[in-house]
Design a protein around this motif. Structure first.
Motif, PDB file in Angstrom:
ATOM      1  N   VAL A 159       0.835  -1.205   0.000  1.00  0.00           N
ATOM      2  CA  VAL A 159       0.000   0.000   0.000  1.00  0.00           C
ATOM      3  C   VAL A 159       0.871   1.257   0.000  1.00  0.00           C
ATOM      4  CG1 VAL A 159      -1.682   1.326   1.322  1.00  0.00           C
ATOM      5  CG2 VAL A 159      -1.963  -1.141   1.076  1.00  0.00           C
ATOM      6  N   LEU A 160       1.906   1.271   0.832  1.00  0.00           N
ATOM      7  CA  LEU A 160       2.800   2.433   0.870  1.00  0.00           C
ATOM      8  C   LEU A 160       3.484   2.649  -0.476  1.00  0.00           C
ATOM      9  CD1 LEU A 160       4.461   1.959   4.389  1.00  0.00           C
ATOM     10  CD2 LEU A 160       2.687   3.603   3.742  1.00  0.00           C
ATOM     11  N   GLU A 161       3.847   1.560  -1.142  1.00  0.00           N
ATOM     12  CA  GLU A 161       4.461   1.669  -2.459  1.00  0.00           C
ATOM     13  C   GLU A 161       3.477   2.248  -3.474  1.00  0.00           C
ATOM     14  OE1 GLU A 161       6.983   1.494  -5.682  1.00  0.00           O
ATOM     15  OE2 GLU A 161       7.426   1.388  -3.537  1.00  0.00           O
ATOM     16  N   ALA A 162       2.198   1.859  -3.381  1.00  0.00           N
ATOM     17  CA  ALA A 162       1.187   2.395  -4.293  1.00  0.00           C
ATOM     18  C   ALA A 162       1.003   3.897  -4.077  1.00  0.00           C
ATOM     19  CB  ALA A 162      -0.136   1.661  -4.090  1.00  0.00           C
ATOM     20  N   VAL A 163       0.923   4.327  -2.819  1.00  0.00           N
ATOM     21  CA  VAL A 163       0.776   5.755  -2.529  1.00  0.00           C
ATOM     22  C   VAL A 163       1.992   6.529  -3.022  1.00  0.00           C
ATOM     23  CG1 VAL A 163       0.543   7.462  -0.689  1.00  0.00           C
ATOM     24  CG2 VAL A 163      -0.727   5.312  -0.553  1.00  0.00           C
ATOM     25  N   LYS A 164       3.181   5.988  -2.787  1.00  0.00           N
ATOM     26  CA  LYS A 164       4.398   6.663  -3.224  1.00  0.00           C
ATOM     27  C   LYS A 164       4.434   6.808  -4.737  1.00  0.00           C
ATOM     28  CE  LYS A 164       9.438   6.064  -3.315  1.00  0.00           C
ATOM     29  NZ  LYS A 164      10.561   5.163  -2.927  1.00  0.00           N
ATOM     30  N   ARG A 165       4.058   5.737  -5.439  1.00  0.00           N
ATOM     31  CA  ARG A 165       4.095   5.782  -6.906  1.00  0.00           C
ATOM     32  C   ARG A 165       3.072   6.769  -7.445  1.00  0.00           C
ATOM     33  NH1 ARG A 165       4.215   0.156 -10.082  1.00  0.00           N
ATOM     34  NH2 ARG A 165       6.143   0.102  -8.845  1.00  0.00           N
ATOM     35  N   ALA A 166       1.858   6.769  -6.870  1.00  0.00           N
ATOM     36  CA  ALA A 166       0.829   7.703  -7.324  1.00  0.00           C
ATOM     37  C   ALA A 166       1.241   9.146  -7.062  1.00  0.00           C
ATOM     38  CB  ALA A 166      -0.496   7.395  -6.634  1.00  0.00           C
ATOM     39  N   ARG A 167       1.854   9.398  -5.894  1.00  0.00           N
ATOM     40  CA  ARG A 167       2.294  10.759  -5.574  1.00  0.00           C
ATOM     41  C   ARG A 167       3.374  11.228  -6.550  1.00  0.00           C
ATOM     42  NH1 ARG A 167       3.177  10.125  -0.440  1.00  0.00           N
ATOM     43  NH2 ARG A 167       1.182  11.019   0.215  1.00  0.00           N
ATOM     44  N   GLU A 168       4.255  10.325  -6.929  1.00  0.00           N
ATOM     45  CA  GLU A 168       5.304  10.699  -7.878  1.00  0.00           C
ATOM     46  C   GLU A 168       4.723  11.055  -9.242  1.00  0.00           C
ATOM     47  OE1 GLU A 168       7.802   7.288  -7.803  1.00  0.00           O
ATOM     48  OE2 GLU A 168       8.930   7.940  -6.024  1.00  0.00           O
ATOM     49  N   TYR A 169       3.694  10.307  -9.685  1.00  0.00           N
ATOM     50  CA  TYR A 169       3.042  10.630 -10.944  1.00  0.00           C
ATOM     51  C   TYR A 169       2.372  12.002 -10.865  1.00  0.00           C
ATOM     52  CZ  TYR A 169       3.653   5.917 -12.827  1.00  0.00           C
ATOM     53  OH  TYR A 169       4.181   4.752 -13.331  1.00  0.00           O
ATOM     54  N   ALA A 170       1.675  12.250  -9.751  1.00  0.00           N
ATOM     55  CA  ALA A 170       0.987  13.529  -9.600  1.00  0.00           C
ATOM     56  C   ALA A 170       1.979  14.685  -9.575  1.00  0.00           C
ATOM     57  CB  ALA A 170       0.138  13.521  -8.329  1.00  0.00           C
ATOM     58  N   GLU A 171       3.070  14.521  -8.835  1.00  0.00           N
ATOM     59  CA  GLU A 171       4.059  15.600  -8.748  1.00  0.00           C
ATOM     60  C   GLU A 171       4.732  15.864 -10.084  1.00  0.00           C
ATOM     61  OE1 GLU A 171       6.633  14.303  -5.672  1.00  0.00           O
ATOM     62  OE2 GLU A 171       5.287  14.889  -4.034  1.00  0.00           O
ATOM     63  N   ALA A 172       4.852  14.830 -10.910  1.00  0.00           N
ATOM     64  CA  ALA A 172       5.445  15.026 -12.237  1.00  0.00           C
ATOM     65  C   ALA A 172       4.570  15.916 -13.109  1.00  0.00           C
ATOM     66  CB  ALA A 172       5.658  13.676 -12.914  1.00  0.00           C
ATOM     67  N   LEU A 173       3.278  15.989 -12.780  1.00  0.00           N
ATOM     68  CA  LEU A 173       2.349  16.831 -13.531  1.00  0.00           C
ATOM     69  C   LEU A 173       2.076  18.150 -12.824  1.00  0.00           C
ATOM     70  CD1 LEU A 173      -0.225  14.063 -14.519  1.00  0.00           C
ATOM     71  CD2 LEU A 173       1.431  15.181 -16.030  1.00  0.00           C
ATOM     72  N   GLY A 174       2.790  18.409 -11.739  1.00  0.00           N
ATOM     73  CA  GLY A 174       2.554  19.623 -10.992  1.00  0.00           C
ATOM     74  C   GLY A 174       1.270  19.587 -10.197  1.00  0.00           C
ATOM     75  N   ALA A 175       0.807  18.391  -9.866  1.00  0.00           N
ATOM     76  CA  ALA A 175      -0.429  18.231  -9.105  1.00  0.00           C
ATOM     77  C   ALA A 175      -0.120  17.521  -7.795  1.00  0.00           C
ATOM     78  CB  ALA A 175      -1.462  17.457  -9.919  1.00  0.00           C
ATOM     79  N   ARG A 176      -1.186  17.263  -7.029  1.00  0.00           N
ATOM     80  CA  ARG A 176      -1.033  16.513  -5.790  1.00  0.00           C
ATOM     81  C   ARG A 176      -2.230  15.595  -5.622  1.00  0.00           C
ATOM     82  NH1 ARG A 176      -4.383  18.827  -2.066  1.00  0.00           N
ATOM     83  NH2 ARG A 176      -5.070  20.967  -2.524  1.00  0.00           N
ATOM     84  N   LEU A 177      -2.041  14.560  -4.850  1.00  0.00           N
ATOM     85  CA  LEU A 177      -3.129  13.625  -4.615  1.00  0.00           C
ATOM     86  C   LEU A 177      -4.219  14.279  -3.775  1.00  0.00           C
ATOM     87  CD1 LEU A 177      -1.254  10.275  -3.857  1.00  0.00           C
ATOM     88  CD2 LEU A 177      -2.165  11.101  -6.034  1.00  0.00           C
ATOM     89  N   ALA A 178      -5.471  13.963  -4.117  1.00  0.00           N
ATOM     90  CA  ALA A 178      -6.601  14.541  -3.395  1.00  0.00           C
ATOM     91  C   ALA A 178      -7.330  13.513  -2.541  1.00  0.00           C
ATOM     92  CB  ALA A 178      -7.580  15.184  -4.384  1.00  0.00           C
ATOM     93  N   ALA A 179      -7.637  12.332  -3.104  1.00  0.00           N
ATOM     94  CA  ALA A 179      -8.417  11.341  -2.357  1.00  0.00           C
ATOM     95  C   ALA A 179      -8.176   9.964  -2.947  1.00  0.00           C
ATOM     96  CB  ALA A 179      -9.904  11.681  -2.391  1.00  0.00           C
ATOM     97  N   LEU A 180      -8.395   8.963  -2.088  1.00  0.00           N
ATOM     98  CA  LEU A 180      -8.329   7.576  -2.529  1.00  0.00           C
ATOM     99  C   LEU A 180      -9.707   7.161  -3.039  1.00  0.00           C
ATOM    100  CD1 LEU A 180      -6.900   4.757  -2.689  1.00  0.00           C
ATOM    101  CD2 LEU A 180      -7.733   4.364  -0.360  1.00  0.00           C
ATOM    102  N   VAL A 181      -9.746   6.613  -4.245  1.00  0.00           N
ATOM    103  CA  VAL A 181     -11.002   6.183  -4.850  1.00  0.00           C
ATOM    104  C   VAL A 181     -11.218   4.684  -4.665  1.00  0.00           C
ATOM    105  CG1 VAL A 181     -12.304   5.999  -7.011  1.00  0.00           C
ATOM    106  CG2 VAL A 181     -10.936   8.044  -6.536  1.00  0.00           C
TER     107      VAL A 181
END
Length: 243
Positions: A159-181
């Motif tokens: 789970v921590l790896e999934a959150v880390k990977r998603a955050r890295e994708y978001a930061e690459a786009l200049g965005a941030r994570l908002a909520a878990l779906v």
């Protein structure tokens, strides 16, 4: 005359957007974890055999040897967590020559499974069992208990790896994570060896006819590390990217 009938208006709920929208984009990732831990239990298979020219003598010998094996295993007390009899058979052996179905001998066999958590006693017990008459030992097969904390540890890391990977994708786009779906568990399973398949380096099957000069020395068995694997799919919403 006034109509007092209440009129109800039903509205169709908005159609869900499974892939997100420009204002609320989604990111889907997979989190994986693979850890190695020491085994918690070891299983051994014990085969007790007997052969006699008549059915009664074969059964008596098999019963005597089976009781000797059970008494020996039970003498180790709490070191043995489980002791089970898997199968019993008594089979006639027909003579190859001559007419008719003449029985040459009877073969008896009992299969027993023992599960130990005390690996210190494991080497001594396997040696003493293999030293018994017409008794063979297979194993050990190392494993984790189904409720082992290692499974939960692997799932948390996934789970921590999934959150880390998603955050890295978001930061690459200049965005941030908002909520878990969504968080989908694909299973956290022990990839180590089990009872029906002996791993490389495991103790081979042993059988001796007895030790007239005293007991055989105890085997030095090294526990095999177990690999625990977990995998999850996760979907998050994120803030609009800065493109």
């Amino acid at each position: 005359m006034a109509d007092d009938t209440n009129t109800q208006t039903f509205q169709t709920p908005p159609t869900a957007q499974p892939y997100g929208t420009p204002d609320v984009p989604r990111v889907a990732v997979r989190g994986e974890a693979r850890i190695e831990v020491d085994p918690e239990i070891a299983r051994i298979g014990i085969s007790v055999n007997a052969r006699g020219t008549d059915r009664r003598s074969a059964l008596e010998d098999l019963t005597r040897r089976n009781n000797a094996v059970l008494d020996l295993v039970k003498s180790y007390g709490e070191a043995v967590e489980k002791l089970e009899t898997g199968a019993f058979s008594i089979t006639p052996e027909l003579a190859r020559q001559g007419r008719g179905e003449r029985v040459r001998a009877y073969h008896g066999r009992v299969l027993i499974t023992a599960e130990l958590a005390d690996f210190t006693a494991l080497g001594e017990l396997t040696t003493r069992l293999a030293d018994l008459e017409l008794t063979s030992v297979d194993g050990p097969w190392w494993a984790l208990r189904p409720e082992s904390p290692a499974h939960g540890q692997a799932r948390r890391q996934a789970v921590l790896e999934a959150v880390k990977r998603a955050r890295e994708y978001a930061e690459a786009l200049g965005a941030r994570l908002a909520a878990l779906v969504e968080l989908a568990d694909l299973g956290a399973e022990d990839a180590g060896p089990r009872l029906m398949a002996a791993p490389a380096g495991a103790m081979r099957s042993m059988a001796f006819g007895g030790a007239p000069d005293g007991p055989a020395p105890a085997l030095d068995l090294e526990p095999q590390r177990q690999t625990v694997y977990a995998q999850v799919n996760a979907r998050f919403t994120m803030t609009p990217p800065q493109l």
